[in-house]
Structures are given as structure tokens and as C-alpha cells.
Design a protein around this motif. Sequence first.
Motif, PDB file in Angstrom:
ATOM      1  N   THR A 262       0.850  -1.185   0.000  1.00  0.00           N
ATOM      2  CA  THR A 262       0.000   0.000   0.000  1.00  0.00           C
ATOM      3  C   THR A 262       0.890   1.241   0.000  1.00  0.00           C
ATOM      4  OG1 THR A 262      -1.761  -1.153   1.169  1.00  0.00           O
ATOM      5  CG2 THR A 262      -1.742   1.251   1.324  1.00  0.00           C
ATOM      6  N   PRO A 263       0.602   2.228  -0.844  1.00  0.00           N
ATOM      7  CA  PRO A 263       1.463   3.411  -0.894  1.00  0.00           C
ATOM      8  C   PRO A 263       1.338   4.294   0.335  1.00  0.00           C
ATOM      9  CG  PRO A 263      -0.417   3.675  -2.358  1.00  0.00           C
ATOM     10  CD  PRO A 263      -0.472   2.270  -1.849  1.00  0.00           C
ATOM     11  N   ALA A 264       2.321   5.166   0.527  1.00  0.00           N
ATOM     12  CA  ALA A 264       2.298   6.179   1.582  1.00  0.00           C
ATOM     13  C   ALA A 264       2.164   7.548   0.932  1.00  0.00           C
ATOM     14  CB  ALA A 264       3.586   6.111   2.412  1.00  0.00           C
ATOM     15  N   ILE A 265       1.475   8.464   1.627  1.00  0.00           N
ATOM     16  CA  ILE A 265       1.291   9.832   1.136  1.00  0.00           C
ATOM     17  C   ILE A 265       1.759  10.790   2.213  1.00  0.00           C
ATOM     18  CG2 ILE A 265      -0.360  11.544   0.298  1.00  0.00           C
ATOM     19  CD1 ILE A 265      -2.146   9.266  -0.613  1.00  0.00           C
ATOM     20  N   SER A 266       2.614  11.730   1.812  1.00  0.00           N
ATOM     21  CA  SER A 266       3.146  12.681   2.785  1.00  0.00           C
ATOM     22  C   SER A 266       3.411  14.020   2.110  1.00  0.00           C
ATOM     23  CB  SER A 266       4.446  12.146   3.395  1.00  0.00           C
ATOM     24  OG  SER A 266       5.075  13.125   4.199  1.00  0.00           O
ATOM     25  N   SER A 267       2.736  15.059   2.578  1.00  0.00           N
ATOM     26  CA  SER A 267       2.940  16.425   2.085  1.00  0.00           C
ATOM     27  C   SER A 267       2.890  16.509   0.569  1.00  0.00           C
ATOM     28  CB  SER A 267       4.269  16.981   2.615  1.00  0.00           C
ATOM     29  OG  SER A 267       4.288  16.976   4.027  1.00  0.00           O
ATOM     30  N   GLY A 268       1.954  15.806  -0.030  1.00  0.00           N
ATOM     31  CA  GLY A 268       1.774  15.847  -1.469  1.00  0.00           C
ATOM     32  C   GLY A 268       2.614  14.863  -2.249  1.00  0.00           C
ATOM     33  N   ASP A 269       3.514  14.161  -1.596  1.00  0.00           N
ATOM     34  CA  ASP A 269       4.349  13.155  -2.256  1.00  0.00           C
ATOM     35  C   ASP A 269       3.725  11.775  -2.084  1.00  0.00           C
ATOM     36  OD1 ASP A 269       6.105  15.193  -2.812  1.00  0.00           O
ATOM     37  OD2 ASP A 269       7.484  14.692  -1.184  1.00  0.00           O
ATOM     38  N   LEU A 270       3.860  10.948  -3.117  1.00  0.00           N
ATOM     39  CA  LEU A 270       3.354   9.576  -3.094  1.00  0.00           C
ATOM     40  C   LEU A 270       4.547   8.635  -3.144  1.00  0.00           C
ATOM     41  CD1 LEU A 270       0.606   7.988  -3.266  1.00  0.00           C
ATOM     42  CD2 LEU A 270       0.984   7.899  -5.727  1.00  0.00           C
ATOM     43  N   PHE A 271       4.607   7.693  -2.203  1.00  0.00           N
ATOM     44  CA  PHE A 271       5.721   6.750  -2.132  1.00  0.00           C
ATOM     45  C   PHE A 271       5.186   5.341  -2.389  1.00  0.00           C
ATOM     46  CE2 PHE A 271       6.837  10.400   0.411  1.00  0.00           C
ATOM     47  CZ  PHE A 271       8.133  10.677  -0.002  1.00  0.00           C
ATOM     48  N   ILE A 272       5.740   4.681  -3.404  1.00  0.00           N
ATOM     49  CA  ILE A 272       5.315   3.355  -3.818  1.00  0.00           C
ATOM     50  C   ILE A 272       6.521   2.432  -3.808  1.00  0.00           C
ATOM     51  CG2 ILE A 272       4.355   2.010  -5.732  1.00  0.00           C
ATOM     52  CD1 ILE A 272       2.797   4.457  -6.587  1.00  0.00           C
ATOM     53  N   ARG A 273       6.362   1.215  -3.297  1.00  0.00           N
ATOM     54  CA  ARG A 273       7.478   0.271  -3.312  1.00  0.00           C
ATOM     55  C   ARG A 273       7.084  -0.976  -4.088  1.00  0.00           C
ATOM     56  NH1 ARG A 273       8.493  -3.362   1.130  1.00  0.00           N
ATOM     57  NH2 ARG A 273      10.417  -3.842  -0.004  1.00  0.00           N
ATOM     58  N   SER A 274       8.076  -1.574  -4.738  1.00  0.00           N
ATOM     59  CA  SER A 274       7.913  -2.850  -5.423  1.00  0.00           C
ATOM     60  C   SER A 274       8.798  -3.873  -4.734  1.00  0.00           C
ATOM     61  CB  SER A 274       8.288  -2.721  -6.897  1.00  0.00           C
ATOM     62  OG  SER A 274       9.702  -2.590  -7.042  1.00  0.00           O
ATOM     63  N   ASP A 275       8.924  -5.050  -5.331  1.00  0.00           N
ATOM     64  CA  ASP A 275       9.828  -6.052  -4.779  1.00  0.00           C
ATOM     65  C   ASP A 275      11.285  -5.686  -5.032  1.00  0.00           C
ATOM     66  OD1 ASP A 275       9.067  -6.611  -7.577  1.00  0.00           O
ATOM     67  OD2 ASP A 275      10.457  -8.278  -7.401  1.00  0.00           O
ATOM     68  N   LYS A 276      11.532  -4.650  -5.832  1.00  0.00           N
ATOM     69  CA  LYS A 276      12.905  -4.276  -6.170  1.00  0.00           C
ATOM     70  C   LYS A 276      13.283  -2.857  -5.786  1.00  0.00           C
ATOM     71  CE  LYS A 276      13.482  -7.492 -10.053  1.00  0.00           C
ATOM     72  NZ  LYS A 276      12.260  -8.263  -9.795  1.00  0.00           N
ATOM     73  N   ALA A 277      12.333  -1.942  -5.710  1.00  0.00           N
ATOM     74  CA  ALA A 277      12.699  -0.538  -5.562  1.00  0.00           C
ATOM     75  C   ALA A 277      11.630   0.257  -4.821  1.00  0.00           C
ATOM     76  CB  ALA A 277      12.941   0.084  -6.938  1.00  0.00           C
ATOM     77  N   LEU A 278      12.052   1.450  -4.362  1.00  0.00           N
ATOM     78  CA  LEU A 278      11.172   2.428  -3.745  1.00  0.00           C
ATOM     79  C   LEU A 278      11.118   3.646  -4.653  1.00  0.00           C
ATOM     80  CD1 LEU A 278       9.579   3.377  -1.163  1.00  0.00           C
ATOM     81  CD2 LEU A 278      11.765   4.299  -0.358  1.00  0.00           C
ATOM     82  N   TYR A 279       9.907   4.168  -4.874  1.00  0.00           N
ATOM     83  CA  TYR A 279       9.702   5.282  -5.794  1.00  0.00           C
ATOM     84  C   TYR A 279       9.057   6.469  -5.073  1.00  0.00           C
ATOM     85  CZ  TYR A 279      10.242   1.746  -9.496  1.00  0.00           C
ATOM     86  OH  TYR A 279      10.707   0.740 -10.319  1.00  0.00           O
ATOM     87  N   CYS A 280       9.403   7.681  -5.508  1.00  0.00           N
ATOM     88  CA  CYS A 280       8.757   8.891  -5.043  1.00  0.00           C
ATOM     89  C   CYS A 280       8.134   9.602  -6.230  1.00  0.00           C
ATOM     90  CB  CYS A 280       9.763   9.822  -4.351  1.00  0.00           C
ATOM     91  SG  CYS A 280       9.078  11.423  -3.885  1.00  0.00           S
ATOM     92  N   ILE A 281       6.823   9.860  -6.148  1.00  0.00           N
ATOM     93  CA  ILE A 281       6.106  10.606  -7.172  1.00  0.00           C
ATOM     94  C   ILE A 281       5.716  11.946  -6.589  1.00  0.00           C
ATOM     95  CG2 ILE A 281       4.079  10.666  -8.648  1.00  0.00           C
ATOM     96  CD1 ILE A 281       4.770   7.345  -7.441  1.00  0.00           C
ATOM     97  N   SER A 282       6.076  13.026  -7.293  1.00  0.00           N
ATOM     98  CA  SER A 282       5.831  14.360  -6.780  1.00  0.00           C
ATOM     99  C   SER A 282       5.827  15.348  -7.929  1.00  0.00           C
ATOM    100  CB  SER A 282       6.913  14.755  -5.773  1.00  0.00           C
ATOM    101  OG  SER A 282       6.767  16.103  -5.368  1.00  0.00           O
ATOM    102  N   GLU A 283       5.071  16.425  -7.753  1.00  0.00           N
ATOM    103  CA  GLU A 283       5.103  17.514  -8.737  1.00  0.00           C
ATOM    104  C   GLU A 283       6.379  18.320  -8.611  1.00  0.00           C
ATOM    105  OE1 GLU A 283       3.156  17.583 -11.075  1.00  0.00           O
ATOM    106  OE2 GLU A 283       1.363  16.527 -10.414  1.00  0.00           O
TER     107      GLU A 283
END
Length: 449
Positions: free
Chosen positions: A428-449
Motif C-alpha cells: 500500500t502506498p504512503a502519502i506525505s505532504s503531497g508526495d506519493l511513495f510506492i514500493r515494489s519487490d525491487k525498488a522504492l519510488y517517489c512521485i511528486s510535482e
Amino acid sequence: MTEWSRWWGGTLCLLAIYAGAWRTLEAGDWPRFRGPNGSGIPADNEPVPTKWSPDQSVQWRTELPGAGVSSPIVIGNRVFVTCYSGYGLNRQEPGNIEDLARHLVCVDRKTGQVLWQKAVGAIMPEDPYTGMGVPAHGYASHTPVSDGKSIYVFFGKSGALAFDMDGNQKWQTTLGAESDPKRWGSASSPILTDDLLVVTAGPESRAVYGLDTKTGKELWKAESSGLGDVWGTPILTEGKDGRTDIVIGAPYEVWGINSATGKLSWFCEAIPSDSYSSSVVLAQNTIFGITGREGGSIAIKAGGYGDISESHVLWSGRDRSRYGTPVVQGNRLYYVNGGIATCLDATTGEEVFRARLEGGADAAPAAADFGFGFGRGRGGDYSSPVLADGKVYYVAESGVTYVLKAGDEFEQLATNRVTENSENFAATPAISSGDLFIRSDKALYCISE
């Protein structure tokens, strides 16, 4: 009626050390599984991206030292996530179980740089990487929790551990070495209330533990055979006389446990299922739950004392969401199961809309073959929806993130991916101060404007 039924009768203002200075947990923090009290909704109101791609709005990608389905948490400018390595990464060649290790990784939220990581060797005997359960999620399924001054993790048979914000281990407490009846492995995440760390060690010892956050010492232990079939994470509710109840779904019932004593405050006959794989959620003083292979849903007025089966049930139904936990905002409850998004009226349980998610699955990269998702299809998606900025976000195992408008009509706003690589997404993703954090079995990603 379960054993606990028969047995019946017998904050965001904590000071914390961070980056060498005292700070308080802030509204932007996402300190546990599904954020503030497991709601799936951030405490702030920052806008969150609607559309992204590997070349647009993905600020960074950080390779992780192993696989896992635990969710990231966010404390200030740091992101924490767990994973595992050494064993159980490939069904055909799982490796030597003695080499299994779990990792706690700390990442800078602005740059994606790994600030530190700590490896913890597995205490044997561990559940082998066989059958339908353990290969479906692996050995890092428990999301960390933080009070701002420490990070707490639960590693199943290797126990609960506490680390300071710089990665120094403070204590480790073992909490049993048994296995669940179905041999599905362990998944419940720890939570915090004041100076109490609450750990649901259902498969390991058929118990919920209350541990002292400073020392790891056991303060109380609540036991029930039904906990062997529990994989959800508790939430907190306010009970009568100012008490705090730890609320968790269990086979056939929902329980409220007094956080001060570990004694059962109340129980409610609930969903007719011999296991509880999702988590309950609290909104507007009501506890909502959906789970079960055959389906089942319920809304329970929080509080009460003793058997509240007749007095506190607001509605019940046959809605089905085996793994995912619903998200509730206002009088609308949203959940996703088998690629179908459903909205219920939270006050009555009546269906508002039900629609199949569109696009994405056929165009997504094929799932990697190391256990996650073998032959399960869309019904095997583990992620839960979260809600922010008037939008519902749902990450499928394929890595496709569906963005829906939160409202009375089904409106799919976007279908996004963070990578073209073959990766599995079960967290399940995390949301913090407008940023979305998604993890897979290999990596962690940050999505942000």
C-alpha cells in the motif's frame, strides 16, 4: 463463537529526536501502515499528483537490498521500508534458509539516497518458502511504525526490534516461533499508543503483545487461538471512561482490547470467515471491516463493553475484499477487489457504484516469477486503496496505479506506471505532504510535482 468470546468475563504531539534535534510528529508524517490510525488518509491537505509516468513526476527510484510487501512510512525527511534477502526470492531455487536476513532501510525523501540500512539475521526455524502462502508475500510483510524518536519493526519469528533514527539497534524481543494453521506466514504490522508498542504475533504465538517502547519488555500478553488466522493490523478507538481500545478483526468476530491492561473490553460477532486477512478502519466513530474468501462486511459503532453484537452493529453485508482494507471519507466507503472498484454508503452499507477498473493491466509489464502472484490473477492484489486530494489511489500487483475521483459516480482519472521494468507491487502506498511513495519487490519510488 470463538475462544475470546468464551474468555470474556474473566498522537501527533509526541516529542521526538530527529536529525540530531527534537521535533514533533507533524501532520505530513505517515507513521504506520496506512498512515494516521490506519485510515489511508493523510492528515494534511496537500495536492497529490494525478498523472505520472517513468519520465514524468517520478522524482527518484531507489534500488532496495531485497524484496518485500511491507509499506513505506514517512517521518519528516526520511522514508523507512523493510525488505528481505538471502532466501525465498525464486520459487525454483529458493536458496539456503539459513541465509535469510531482513533489512530496515532509511532513505532521504528528497533525493532517494539510502542514508543507512540495517540487516537482521533470521532466528530459526523459519517457515520454508513452499506452498501457497509464504511465496505469495515473502518474509518482509510487516510495515514499520514510528513515534518520531525510534523506528519499530516486527520480523515474525525473529521478533520485534527498535532502532533509533540513526539506525542503532536499541532492543530485540522474540515473540514466539510457531506457525499459522494454513502455513501462510506472518503479516500483521505493529502499532503504537503512547509508550506502548502493540504487536500482533498471531502465527508466532497466537497472541497480541503490549511492549514497553523503551526496553522491549512485555507489559501484557493477550492470547487466543483465533489469532492464528489473523493477518490484519489493528487500529485504535476511544472507549468508555477514557480508555483506548486496540481493535482488530478476527475469525467470526471483531475485538476491542484495553491498551492499558491487554484485557478484552468488548467483542462483536461479525463476518462469517475462518480467517481475517484485511484490517478494520475507523471513521466517524464507526469501525468498518470487509474480508473473507466468501465475502462479508460490517459497520460497528465504536466503544461499548462486553458483547456488543446486538447493540452496536449498524449494518452488515456480503461485500468481498479479501486482502485490501477499505478507505472511508465522509459517508462514502471505497474498496477494490479483483480489479473492481466499489463505493458503499458508509451509513447504510448500500452500494453507490461498482465498476471495473479500465486499462493498464494488458499494457503493464509481466509480473516477475519469484512467488508473488503466481496464478492468482487480479483477485490476488494485496494493496489497499488510499485517499488524498479528493482522489482514491490504488496500486495493482502489475504496478499500475489507478486514480479515481472520490465521489458518488465512478470516474477514473488516470492509469499510471512508475517503471517499464518487470516488478511486483503488493504494498500500500504512503502519502506525505503531497508526495506519493510506492514500493515494489525491487525498488522504492517517489512521485511528486
